[in-house]
Design a protein around this motif. Sequence first.
Motif, PDB file in Angstrom:
ATOM      1  N   ARG A 106     -10.037  -0.894  -2.537  1.00  0.00           N
ATOM      2  CA  ARG A 106     -10.683  -0.157  -3.559  1.00  0.00           C
ATOM      3  C   ARG A 106     -11.980   0.495  -2.959  1.00  0.00           C
ATOM      4  N   LEU A 107     -12.114   1.795  -2.916  1.00  0.00           N
ATOM      5  CA  LEU A 107     -13.379   2.597  -2.275  1.00  0.00           C
ATOM      6  C   LEU A 107     -13.871   3.406  -3.385  1.00  0.00           C
ATOM      7  N   PRO A 108     -15.348   3.734  -3.299  1.00  0.00           N
ATOM      8  CA  PRO A 108     -15.697   4.920  -4.068  1.00  0.00           C
ATOM      9  C   PRO A 108     -14.819   6.060  -4.061  1.00  0.00           C
ATOM     10  N   GLU A 109     -14.905   6.789  -5.113  1.00  0.00           N
ATOM     11  CA  GLU A 109     -14.269   8.197  -5.061  1.00  0.00           C
ATOM     12  C   GLU A 109     -14.463   9.252  -4.057  1.00  0.00           C
ATOM     13  N   LYS A 113       6.136  10.687   7.907  1.00  0.00           N
ATOM     14  CA  LYS A 113       7.166   9.739   8.017  1.00  0.00           C
ATOM     15  C   LYS A 113       6.547   8.747   9.139  1.00  0.00           C
ATOM     16  N   GLY A 114       6.763   7.312   8.428  1.00  0.00           N
ATOM     17  CA  GLY A 114       6.180   6.232   9.184  1.00  0.00           C
ATOM     18  C   GLY A 114       4.890   5.703   8.695  1.00  0.00           C
ATOM     19  N   ALA A 115       4.441   6.446   7.907  1.00  0.00           N
ATOM     20  CA  ALA A 115       3.017   6.214   7.333  1.00  0.00           C
ATOM     21  C   ALA A 115       2.982   4.779   6.741  1.00  0.00           C
ATOM     22  N   LYS A 116       2.072   3.934   7.023  1.00  0.00           N
ATOM     23  CA  LYS A 116       1.780   2.626   6.475  1.00  0.00           C
ATOM     24  C   LYS A 116       0.973   2.471   5.220  1.00  0.00           C
ATOM     25  N   ILE A 117       0.080   3.379   5.231  1.00  0.00           N
ATOM     26  CA  ILE A 117      -0.945   3.625   4.134  1.00  0.00           C
ATOM     27  C   ILE A 117      -0.925   4.680   3.338  1.00  0.00           C
ATOM     28  N   LEU A 118      -0.868   4.377   2.097  1.00  0.00           N
ATOM     29  CA  LEU A 118      -0.817   5.510   1.005  1.00  0.00           C
ATOM     30  C   LEU A 118      -2.313   5.454   0.497  1.00  0.00           C
ATOM     31  N   ILE A 119      -2.635   6.720   0.229  1.00  0.00           N
ATOM     32  CA  ILE A 119      -4.032   6.978  -0.229  1.00  0.00           C
ATOM     33  C   ILE A 119      -3.728   7.559  -1.692  1.00  0.00           C
ATOM     34  N   ALA A 120      -4.337   7.196  -3.012  1.00  0.00           N
ATOM     35  CA  ALA A 120      -3.972   7.485  -4.163  1.00  0.00           C
ATOM     36  C   ALA A 120      -5.192   7.702  -4.912  1.00  0.00           C
ATOM     37  N   GLY A 121      -4.978   8.374  -6.175  1.00  0.00           N
ATOM     38  CA  GLY A 121      -6.198   8.572  -7.073  1.00  0.00           C
ATOM     39  C   GLY A 121      -6.633   7.176  -7.820  1.00  0.00           C
ATOM     40  N   LYS A 122      -7.518   7.298  -8.822  1.00  0.00           N
ATOM     41  CA  LYS A 122      -7.860   6.187  -9.636  1.00  0.00           C
ATOM     42  C   LYS A 122      -6.913   5.668 -10.528  1.00  0.00           C
ATOM     43  N   ASN A 123      -7.085   4.473 -10.777  1.00  0.00           N
ATOM     44  CA  ASN A 123      -6.362   3.699 -11.975  1.00  0.00           C
ATOM     45  C   ASN A 123      -4.680   3.743 -11.416  1.00  0.00           C
ATOM     46  N   PHE A 124      -4.614   3.390 -10.393  1.00  0.00           N
ATOM     47  CA  PHE A 124      -3.063   3.358  -9.388  1.00  0.00           C
ATOM     48  C   PHE A 124      -2.488   2.174 -10.038  1.00  0.00           C
ATOM     49  N   GLY A 125      -1.256   2.448 -10.269  1.00  0.00           N
ATOM     50  CA  GLY A 125      -0.495   1.073 -10.832  1.00  0.00           C
ATOM     51  C   GLY A 125      -0.514   0.943 -12.246  1.00  0.00           C
ATOM     52  N   ALA A 167      -7.347   3.456  -2.991  1.00  0.00           N
ATOM     53  CA  ALA A 167      -7.563   4.121  -4.083  1.00  0.00           C
ATOM     54  C   ALA A 167      -9.003   3.719  -4.807  1.00  0.00           C
ATOM     55  N   PRO A 168      -9.716   4.638  -5.557  1.00  0.00           N
ATOM     56  CA  PRO A 168     -10.983   4.247  -6.285  1.00  0.00           C
ATOM     57  C   PRO A 168     -10.649   2.725  -7.120  1.00  0.00           C
ATOM     58  N   SER A 169      -9.419   2.818  -7.772  1.00  0.00           N
ATOM     59  CA  SER A 169      -9.468   1.678  -8.733  1.00  0.00           C
ATOM     60  C   SER A 169      -7.677   1.355  -8.897  1.00  0.00           C
ATOM     61  N   PHE A 170      -7.577   0.117  -9.438  1.00  0.00           N
ATOM     62  CA  PHE A 170      -5.908  -0.050  -9.607  1.00  0.00           C
ATOM     63  C   PHE A 170      -5.905  -0.768 -11.005  1.00  0.00           C
ATOM     64  N   THR A 179      -1.147   6.108  10.030  1.00  0.00           N
ATOM     65  CA  THR A 179      -1.588   7.460   9.577  1.00  0.00           C
ATOM     66  C   THR A 179      -1.282   7.190   7.981  1.00  0.00           C
ATOM     67  N   ALA A 180      -1.537   8.085   7.280  1.00  0.00           N
ATOM     68  CA  ALA A 180      -1.718   7.726   5.646  1.00  0.00           C
ATOM     69  C   ALA A 180      -1.199   8.890   4.946  1.00  0.00           C
ATOM     70  N   VAL A 181      -0.350   8.666   3.964  1.00  0.00           N
ATOM     71  CA  VAL A 181       0.207   9.855   2.886  1.00  0.00           C
ATOM     72  C   VAL A 181      -0.998  10.012   1.920  1.00  0.00           C
ATOM     73  N   PRO A 182      -1.270  11.120   1.741  1.00  0.00           N
ATOM     74  CA  PRO A 182      -2.299  11.542   0.780  1.00  0.00           C
ATOM     75  C   PRO A 182      -1.701  11.856  -0.538  1.00  0.00           C
ATOM     76  N   LEU A 183      -1.765  10.949  -1.476  1.00  0.00           N
ATOM     77  CA  LEU A 183      -0.942  11.186  -2.916  1.00  0.00           C
ATOM     78  C   LEU A 183      -2.366  11.496  -3.889  1.00  0.00           C
ATOM     79  N   ASP A 184      -2.607  12.658  -3.943  1.00  0.00           N
ATOM     80  CA  ASP A 184      -3.915  12.954  -4.556  1.00  0.00           C
ATOM     81  C   ASP A 184      -3.538  13.124  -6.215  1.00  0.00           C
ATOM     82  N   ARG A 185      -3.266  12.111  -6.960  1.00  0.00           N
ATOM     83  CA  ARG A 185      -3.001  12.013  -8.464  1.00  0.00           C
ATOM     84  C   ARG A 185      -3.628  10.908  -8.756  1.00  0.00           C
ATOM     85  N   PRO A 186      -4.350  11.007  -9.915  1.00  0.00           N
ATOM     86  CA  PRO A 186      -4.873   9.743 -10.520  1.00  0.00           C
ATOM     87  C   PRO A 186      -3.764   9.053 -11.622  1.00  0.00           C
TER      88      PRO A 186
END
Length: 216
Positions: A124-127, A70-82, A104-107, A10-17
């Motif tokens: 990396r995937l398209p937005e 809880k226990g998700a090993k995948i994080l989904i985030a917005g562009k320019n993560f990190g 994420a779209p970009s890192f 499963t994945a945690v959706p962190l919808d923030r760029p």
Amino acid sequence: MIAINTLTSTAVPLDRPNVDTDQIIPKQFLKRIERTGYGEFLFFDWSRIQEGPNAGQPDPSFVLNQPQYKGAKILIAGKNFGCGSSREHAAWALTDHGFLAVIAPSFADIFFSNAGKNGMVLVRLPEADVELLTTRSAANPQHSITISLDAQTITDDEGFSASFDIDPFRKYCLLNGLDDIGLTLRHAAALDAYECTHNAAFWLQPRGASAGADAQ
């Protein structure tokens, strides 16, 4: 570092760029010299109540604190993560929390390198694709995503399918669980043989010759 080939989670959706490394792991927690112990402070400023009588307690509204993720090993985030400072602790915090992959779209470049060296798969995937996966995971916390590193594909349980690019060297390291130390230890036998030969040659040379060479 563990070897990764196929990851289904499963994945945690962190919808923030533009999530920067200071948000991933704030500077006040960078005092440890080990790579472990950072997971509990991941996204500290967002995951804890900042004011009032409950200040410092987990904020139930923050997605990472919601029990369904809880226990998700995948994080989904917005562009320019990190983005932000180049602290390697950001990758340590994510892996110590249990994340093995970020979509994420970009890192940010330095984070991308640090994360790969610490055993994380960054996709990396398209937005539009990231937004779709984010929406599905937000609507259904049991939404399952599969990342195949060998095939360089990502699929989900609702019919989504896409491919992604990855540097061949980084792919090799992740598939074989090799960090920089592990890469060096592949040549341990050759290194040991060289050290034995080098040490023997040093101790067999005449001491006077060594002293004379040092005096010149």
